[in-house]
Design a protein around this motif. Structure first.
Motif, PDB file in Angstrom:
ATOM      1  N   ASN A 188      23.441 -46.381 -28.964  1.00 34.44           N
ATOM      2  CA  ASN A 188      24.203 -45.168 -29.252  1.00 34.44           C
ATOM      3  C   ASN A 188      25.690 -45.421 -29.443  1.00 34.44           C
ATOM      4  O   ASN A 188      26.517 -44.537 -29.245  1.00 34.44           O
ATOM      5  CB  ASN A 188      24.000 -44.147 -28.127  1.00 34.44           C
ATOM      6  CG  ASN A 188      24.316 -44.735 -26.762  1.00 34.44           C
ATOM      7  OD1 ASN A 188      24.421 -45.948 -26.609  1.00 34.44           O
ATOM      8  ND2 ASN A 188      24.458 -43.873 -25.776  1.00 34.44           N
TER       9      ASN A 188
ATOM     10  N   SER B  27      32.385 -38.889 -24.920  1.00 31.41           N
ATOM     11  CA  SER B  27      31.294 -37.914 -24.876  1.00 31.41           C
ATOM     12  C   SER B  27      30.202 -38.291 -23.888  1.00 31.41           C
ATOM     13  O   SER B  27      29.378 -37.454 -23.534  1.00 31.41           O
ATOM     14  CB  SER B  27      30.682 -37.752 -26.274  1.00 31.41           C
ATOM     15  OG  SER B  27      30.151 -39.002 -26.710  1.00 31.41           O
ATOM     16  N   ILE B  28      30.148 -39.530 -23.482  1.00 34.64           N
ATOM     17  CA  ILE B  28      29.072 -39.962 -22.588  1.00 34.64           C
ATOM     18  C   ILE B  28      29.656 -40.607 -21.349  1.00 34.64           C
ATOM     19  O   ILE B  28      30.817 -41.013 -21.306  1.00 34.64           O
ATOM     20  CB  ILE B  28      28.121 -40.958 -23.296  1.00 34.64           C
ATOM     21  CG1 ILE B  28      28.855 -42.266 -23.602  1.00 34.64           C
ATOM     22  CG2 ILE B  28      27.521 -40.362 -24.547  1.00 34.64           C
ATOM     23  CD1 ILE B  28      27.952 -43.368 -24.093  1.00 34.64           C
TER      24      ILE B  28
ATOM     25  N   ASP C 150      25.167 -43.871 -19.477  1.00 32.93           N
ATOM     26  CA  ASP C 150      24.369 -43.442 -20.622  1.00 32.93           C
ATOM     27  C   ASP C 150      24.434 -44.405 -21.796  1.00 32.93           C
ATOM     28  O   ASP C 150      23.820 -44.148 -22.839  1.00 32.93           O
ATOM     29  CB  ASP C 150      24.830 -42.057 -21.091  1.00 32.93           C
ATOM     30  CG  ASP C 150      24.622 -41.003 -20.017  1.00 32.93           C
ATOM     31  OD1 ASP C 150      23.711 -41.186 -19.196  1.00 32.93           O
ATOM     32  OD2 ASP C 150      25.387 -40.023 -20.010  1.00 32.93           O
TER      33      ASP C 150
ATOM     34  N   GLN D 266      14.296 -35.532 -33.310  1.00 31.58           N
ATOM     35  CA  GLN D 266      15.444 -34.751 -32.858  1.00 31.58           C
ATOM     36  C   GLN D 266      15.566 -34.776 -31.341  1.00 31.58           C
ATOM     37  O   GLN D 266      16.665 -34.870 -30.790  1.00 31.58           O
ATOM     38  CB  GLN D 266      15.321 -33.304 -33.356  1.00 31.58           C
ATOM     39  CG  GLN D 266      15.478 -33.168 -34.873  1.00 31.58           C
ATOM     40  CD  GLN D 266      15.270 -31.753 -35.331  1.00 31.58           C
ATOM     41  OE1 GLN D 266      15.078 -30.851 -34.503  1.00 31.58           O
ATOM     42  NE2 GLN D 266      15.289 -31.545 -36.658  1.00 31.58           N
TER      43      GLN D 266
ATOM     44  N   ASP E  51      17.101 -38.041 -30.388  1.00 33.83           N
ATOM     45  CA  ASP E  51      18.543 -38.071 -30.610  1.00 33.83           C
ATOM     46  C   ASP E  51      19.290 -37.318 -29.517  1.00 33.83           C
ATOM     47  O   ASP E  51      20.386 -37.700 -29.120  1.00 33.83           O
ATOM     48  CB  ASP E  51      18.877 -37.469 -31.973  1.00 33.83           C
ATOM     49  CG  ASP E  51      18.413 -38.366 -33.114  1.00 33.83           C
ATOM     50  OD1 ASP E  51      18.215 -39.570 -32.843  1.00 33.83           O
ATOM     51  OD2 ASP E  51      18.248 -37.860 -34.247  1.00 33.83           O
ATOM     52  N   LYS E  52      18.669 -36.211 -29.043  1.00 36.73           N
ATOM     53  CA  LYS E  52      19.304 -35.482 -27.954  1.00 36.73           C
ATOM     54  C   LYS E  52      19.274 -36.294 -26.668  1.00 36.73           C
ATOM     55  O   LYS E  52      20.195 -36.256 -25.867  1.00 36.73           O
ATOM     56  CB  LYS E  52      18.591 -34.150 -27.740  1.00 36.73           C
ATOM     57  CG  LYS E  52      18.812 -33.176 -28.884  1.00 36.73           C
ATOM     58  CD  LYS E  52      18.073 -31.876 -28.617  1.00 36.73           C
ATOM     59  CE  LYS E  52      18.271 -30.893 -29.773  1.00 36.73           C
ATOM     60  NZ  LYS E  52      17.537 -29.633 -29.546  1.00 36.73           N
TER      61      LYS E  52
ATOM     62  N   ILE F 124      19.252 -39.628 -26.433  1.00 37.16           N
ATOM     63  CA  ILE F 124      20.216 -40.722 -26.555  1.00 37.16           C
ATOM     64  C   ILE F 124      21.493 -40.135 -27.127  1.00 37.16           C
ATOM     65  O   ILE F 124      21.635 -39.974 -28.342  1.00 37.16           O
ATOM     66  CB  ILE F 124      19.671 -41.847 -27.463  1.00 37.16           C
ATOM     67  CG1 ILE F 124      18.319 -42.334 -26.941  1.00 37.16           C
ATOM     68  CG2 ILE F 124      20.648 -42.983 -27.549  1.00 37.16           C
ATOM     69  CD1 ILE F 124      17.679 -43.356 -27.837  1.00 37.16           C
ATOM     70  N   ASN F 125      22.440 -39.814 -26.277  1.00 40.51           N
ATOM     71  CA  ASN F 125      23.688 -39.216 -26.728  1.00 40.51           C
ATOM     72  C   ASN F 125      24.538 -40.255 -27.449  1.00 40.51           C
ATOM     73  O   ASN F 125      24.770 -41.348 -26.934  1.00 40.51           O
ATOM     74  CB  ASN F 125      24.466 -38.653 -25.530  1.00 40.51           C
ATOM     75  CG  ASN F 125      23.732 -37.504 -24.876  1.00 40.51           C
ATOM     76  OD1 ASN F 125      23.070 -36.728 -25.561  1.00 40.51           O
ATOM     77  ND2 ASN F 125      23.833 -37.399 -23.563  1.00 40.51           N
ATOM     78  N   LYS F 126      24.977 -39.901 -28.621  1.00 40.68           N
ATOM     79  CA  LYS F 126      25.853 -40.790 -29.364  1.00 40.68           C
ATOM     80  C   LYS F 126      27.245 -40.773 -28.733  1.00 40.68           C
ATOM     81  O   LYS F 126      27.744 -39.737 -28.294  1.00 40.68           O
ATOM     82  CB  LYS F 126      25.931 -40.347 -30.831  1.00 40.68           C
ATOM     83  CG  LYS F 126      24.641 -40.522 -31.598  1.00 40.68           C
ATOM     84  CD  LYS F 126      24.328 -41.996 -31.774  1.00 40.68           C
ATOM     85  CE  LYS F 126      23.080 -42.197 -32.610  1.00 40.68           C
ATOM     86  NZ  LYS F 126      23.274 -41.799 -34.008  1.00 40.68           N
ATOM     87  N   LEU F 127      27.909 -41.974 -28.718  1.00 42.65           N
ATOM     88  CA  LEU F 127      29.249 -42.078 -28.170  1.00 42.65           C
ATOM     89  C   LEU F 127      30.270 -41.695 -29.241  1.00 42.65           C
ATOM     90  O   LEU F 127      30.289 -42.278 -30.316  1.00 42.65           O
ATOM     91  CB  LEU F 127      29.521 -43.506 -27.676  1.00 42.65           C
ATOM     92  CG  LEU F 127      30.844 -43.745 -26.944  1.00 42.65           C
ATOM     93  CD1 LEU F 127      30.672 -44.753 -25.832  1.00 42.65           C
ATOM     94  CD2 LEU F 127      31.942 -44.211 -27.896  1.00 42.65           C
TER      95      LEU F 127
END
Length: 938
Positions: A179, A219-220, A224, A273, A276-277, A279-282
């Motif tokens: 991520n 964001s993370i 994470d 989807q 993707d939720k 695995i939170n993208k940084l």
């Protein structure tokens, strides 16, 4: 006299340029000083320069988390990996380009280097990484569009933030993550000066050259961050009861209708989807933007931000500016805590210690290093060298202090043991040309081009006398007689010598006779003589006895202009250096020449980058500009317009040893030949000016005829020079005032086997056997002949106190001098203070009348130096104990008072926190005891 002198310390220069560092314990500051590195111990108030020398000035530094490995990169991109345990360079690596920044990761396994628009990550050797090959490259990042300027590691050493001149900060992962890839943070309008991660998360603060500060929120959370080889968290685990058909790809199933296929595809989109939720993208969100330079630009519109530092635990943010001001803010709200202006020059580097209480600030323009405690608003350390060249130096009579005068008009006093300047006299308004101590070490005298000679009190540290002449004269030299009652100074523009009385301050005599500038004046060092010798550019030296006979003198002709003159310690001979590179020695009483040294070829000469003639041809114009006799009078040290310092034997007129004071190619005229890479078809490339668009910018060619300070705005390299030389009165060290600062060289007897009257039966085994047999006299004489310091110490400390007097009485006279110098050495460093004082007392009491004071003067001065230093150390401890006992006594009186209503309570009754006054008093006493014990042990 032995000549195995080794570099000891560097004084007079505390900071040149580059990064400042604090040690992991926060008690020491590591500062790059030209091509050397100095460690300032703030706890014990002592500075030490590492015996390591680079070919160019150091700029980028960083220390490993365990404090054992230091990486230093010079301005040409050559990196040195230095072990602070052994104080040696253990590996070298050439980046071949300029390195802006180097930084160790918090776990100590890697270090990153900024070069051009690239970032190189190396595995750090040591127990953390398990790698023992130095400079093993692991990753290279090429994301920046312009030159990289700064970098920082995240707390877990997984992410690297790199700022550059392209106004963006790039974030690179050390490993590949699901991520997170490469992230870029913009919103700045000028180049990035600093980027700083927070302590336990990936939030980051960036600051640019115009003072814009952006605070970014990640964001993370660190937990994470998912490595690339780890499956998504919500991916369904295969159940053992499910058949293989459940794992068949729905899009590739052969027996599906269109409706079933559409339904399967929609289910896969929903699952993707959900993944993707999970695995939170940084990514980063800008929380705030602050303009820190606005407050500074109210006073100076041209001020720019030049340095920044951040302490992650206390969230203290420090910024430094080009006008010498620095501000302390508290993140993330950017609350202003403190502001201060330390000079008018730019702040080049900022560092904070591990607790965040001390801030180190370096100013390259002034060569200034400050350590500021912002909570109490006090200086922990404030040191500054001469802002211009150091022109002259002088040792005190006991060898404890060094005085230096500079072309900036300041006179500084340096402590030899601590390496710090403890007082600065700034009364002169022009360059200081000479300094000298009085024989009793009560005052210091300096001459200047501002037409004054000033005397400074070394007890109250003030200018108590100012000597002037009947008309303005630029004084080029000064001398004090052995009794400390008379001062003589020679003129540079008016060819006369002026004689004053120290007590009254009156001008007693004007000695005329020279027909050229008076270059040097010196009094005889013996108390029985009032002879004075002066050298001039009129090719003569004159021998005066002005105190007894007035203006009558004797003239001795020289072969060339006289540059400097020095007296032998016994006052019988005088040495003169002339403009043709020769040194002549004359007998003072008969005026006969007793020795002649032709030293021009020994002096050597380097070739400047802009010289049109070779070094060999340039050598013909070189000469010695400073010379000094050794403490025993057998040797002569001389230096001048070169990087070499020569020691000669006076009797044989031969060179004994030549020292090369520096190999720093950042200075000019170090090499004898110009590098062929700088020679083109149009001749030397250094003779071609490359100016900027604005006229006068980046001019690298000197003004014609300028030899000293070029006052124009030119970026020229200073030439290597030896301005002044002095032997210590103890004979153990000598000092040189050079372009790089004040260099100290001392005798190193640790690895030299130098016996005296050695016989076959004298061995360590025989000496130890004599100790067992309690034959202390024989054991002491054998150990002195073997001349092994540890063995001598073992013998001396095995002698019972009651036998010292009888043992010293039976010793022959030839052993006394050697024993006295050994005792003086051990007295300075040993913890057995009273024991060695007993040895000193018996030696001086029983053999004092037999000691030849003139012959043993260096030994007696070394003994005095040791005693004075130990007295200072003991007096500090005694004062601490005295005031501690007073405090304890007053504390006891306070607790024992019964009449005070505030303290009217029985000693056994409880206080508010449940403790008795007796317990409080005992805890306070115990606390004071431990503080005292720790301070004495340190």
């Amino acid at each position: 006299m032995k000549f195995n002198y080794k570099f000891q310390n560097l004084l007079g220069t505390v900071y040149r340029k580059g990064a400042l560092l604090f040690s992991p314990d926060g008690n020491s500051v590591i500062s790059p000083v030209g091509n050397r590195i100095t460690i300032f111990d703030l706890k014990s108030n002592k500075s030490t320069t590492l015996p390591i020398e680079s070919r160019y000035n150091y700029e980028a530094l960083d220390l490993s988390p365990n404090g054992c490995t230091l990486i230093a990169v010079n301005e040409e991109g050559e990196a040195h990996m230095i072990s602070l345990v052994s104080q040696t360079v253990i590996h070298k690596y050439r980046f071949k380009r300029k390195v802006r920044c180097v930084k160790f990761s918090p776990d100590g396994k890697h270090f990153a280097v900024c070069k051009e628009n690239n970032v190189f990550v190396f595995r750090a050797p040591g127990p953390y990484s398990g790698e023992y090959n130095a400079f093993v490259m692991e990753r290279v990042f090429h994301g920046a569009y312009d030159e990289t300027t700064c970098l920082d590691w995240s707390f877990d050493s997984k992410i690297l933030a790199v700022g550059s001149k392209d106004m963006a900060t790039k974030l690179y992962p050390l490993e590949k993550y699901e991520n997170f890839r490469i992230c870029s943070l913009g919103n700045h309008t000028e180049g990035i000066v600093g980027c700083f991660f927070e302590e336990n998360n990936y939030d980051i603060t960036t600051i640019s050259r115009n003072g814009q500060t952006c605070i970014w929120e990640c964001s993370i959370e660190p937990k994470d961050l998912v490595p690339l080889d780890v499956a998504p968290l919500n991916k369904k685990k295969r159940n053992s009861s499910e058949s293989d058909e459940d794992n068949v790809d729905a899009t590739k199933a052969p027996e599906r209708t269109e409706e079933e296929l559409t339904k399967a595809l929609s289910e896969m989109d929903v699952n993707s989807q959900e993944n993707d939720k999970a695995i939170n993208k940084l990514f980063y969100k800008r929380l705030a933007r602050h303009y820190l330079a606005d407050d500074v630009r109210k006073e100076n519109r041209d001020a720019i931000l030049t340095a920044a530092g951040y302490h992650k635990k206390s969230k203290i943010f420090v910024t430094g500016y080009s006008n010498g001001a620095f501000f302390i803010h508290e993140l993330p709200d950017m609350n202003l805590i403190h502001s201060l202006s330390i000079s008018e020059q730019k702040i080049s580097s900022i560092a904070l210690n591990n607790t965040g209480d001390w801030i180190a600030l370096g100013c390259s323009g002034l060569g200034q290093l400050l350590v500021w405690e912002w909570q109490s608003e006090t200086y922990v350390m404030k040191q500054q060298g001469h802002s211009n060249n150091m022109s002259c130096i002088s040792y005190s009579s006991d060898g404890q202090l060094l005085a230096s005068g500079g072309e900036d008009g300041k006179v500084k006093l340096w402590n030899i043991h601590s390496g710090f300047c403890f007082v600065t006299f700034s009364e002169h308004t022009n360059a200081v040309t000479a300094v000298t101590f009085s024989g009793n070490k009560k005052f210091l005298v300096s001459s200047s081009l501002d037409s004054t000679v000033r005397a400074f009190d070394l007890i109250r540290y003030r200018n108590f006398r100012t000597f002037t002449s009947t008309r303005p004269v630029q004084f080029s030299c000064v001398a004090v007689d052995s009794s400390g009652e008379f001062i003589a100074a020679g003129g540079q523009d008016i060819f006369e010598i002026y004689l004053w009385s120290v007590k009254t301050g009156r001008l007693l005599e004007i000695l005329a006779g020279h027909e050229g500038p008076v270059s040097s004046v010196v009094f005889s060092p013996t108390l029985a003589s009032t002879v004075m010798v002066s050298a001039s550019w009129d090719k003569t030296i004159k021998i005066w006895d002005a105190i007894e006979k007035g203006s009558s003198h004797e003239t001795v002709e020289l072969t060339s202009d006289g540059i400097c003159v020095g007296f032998k310690p016994d006052g019988q001979e005088v040495a003169v250096a002339t403009l043709n590179g020769h040194i002549s020695i004359f007998n003072v009483k008969t005026s006969d020449q007793v020795a002649f040294i032709e030293g021009r070829n020994d002096l050597g000469s380097g070739r400047s980058e802009t010289d049109l003639i070779t070094a060999k041809k340039s050598l013909e114009s070189k000469c010695f500009t400073s010379l000094c006799y050794s403490a025993d009078g057998e040797s002569l040290i001389a230096g001048g317009q070169s990087k070499n310092v020569c020691i000669y034997n006076v009797k044989e007129a031969l060179i004994i040893k030549r020292f090369e004071i520096t190999q720093n190619r950042s200075l000019d005229a170090v090499d004898d030949f110009i590098n062929r890479r700088k020679l083109t078809e149009f001749d030397n490339i250094a003779l071609i000016e490359e100016r900027e668009e604005r006229e006068g910018g980046n001019v690298a060619i000197k003004l014609p005829g300028v030899r000293k300070g070029d006052m124009s705005a030119r970026t020229i390299k200073p030439e290597v020079r030896v301005f002044s030389l002095q032997f210590s009165p103890t004979g153990q060290t000598w000092a040189a005032a050079t372009t790089e600062g004040l260099l100290l060289y001392g005798l190193n007897n640790a690895y030299i086997f130098d016996p005296w009257e050695l016989q076959i039966g004298i061995t360590p085994t025989a000496i130890r056997q004599s100790i067992k047999d309690e034959d202390y006299s024989n054991a002491l004489m054998m150990s002195l002949k073997l001349n092994e310091s540890k063995l001598i110490q073992e013998v001396i400390e095995s002698v019972p106190v009651k036998n010292i007097g009888l043992l010293v009485r039976d010793l022959e006279e030839k052993y006394i001098q050697r024993l006295l110098i050994v005792v003086a050495t051990f007295l300075e460093n040993s913890r057995h203070l009273e024991y060695y004082l007993c040895w000193t007392q018996h030696i001086l009491t029983l053999h004092g009348p037999k000691i030849n004071a003139q012959k043993m003067l260096p030994t007696l001065l070394a003994l005095e130096k040791s005693l004075v230093r130990r007295n200072e150390q003991i007096s500090k401890i005694c004062d601490f104990n005295k005031y501690t006992l007073q405090y304890v006594a007053n504390l006891g009186e306070t607790f024992s008072k019964k009449d005070d209503p505030k303290l009217e309570m029985d000693e056994d009754s409880d206080s508010e926190d449940g403790t008795t006054f007796q317990q409080n008093w005992e805890e306070e006493i115990e606390h004071i005891f431990w503080v005292q014990l720790l301070s004495q042990s340190n």
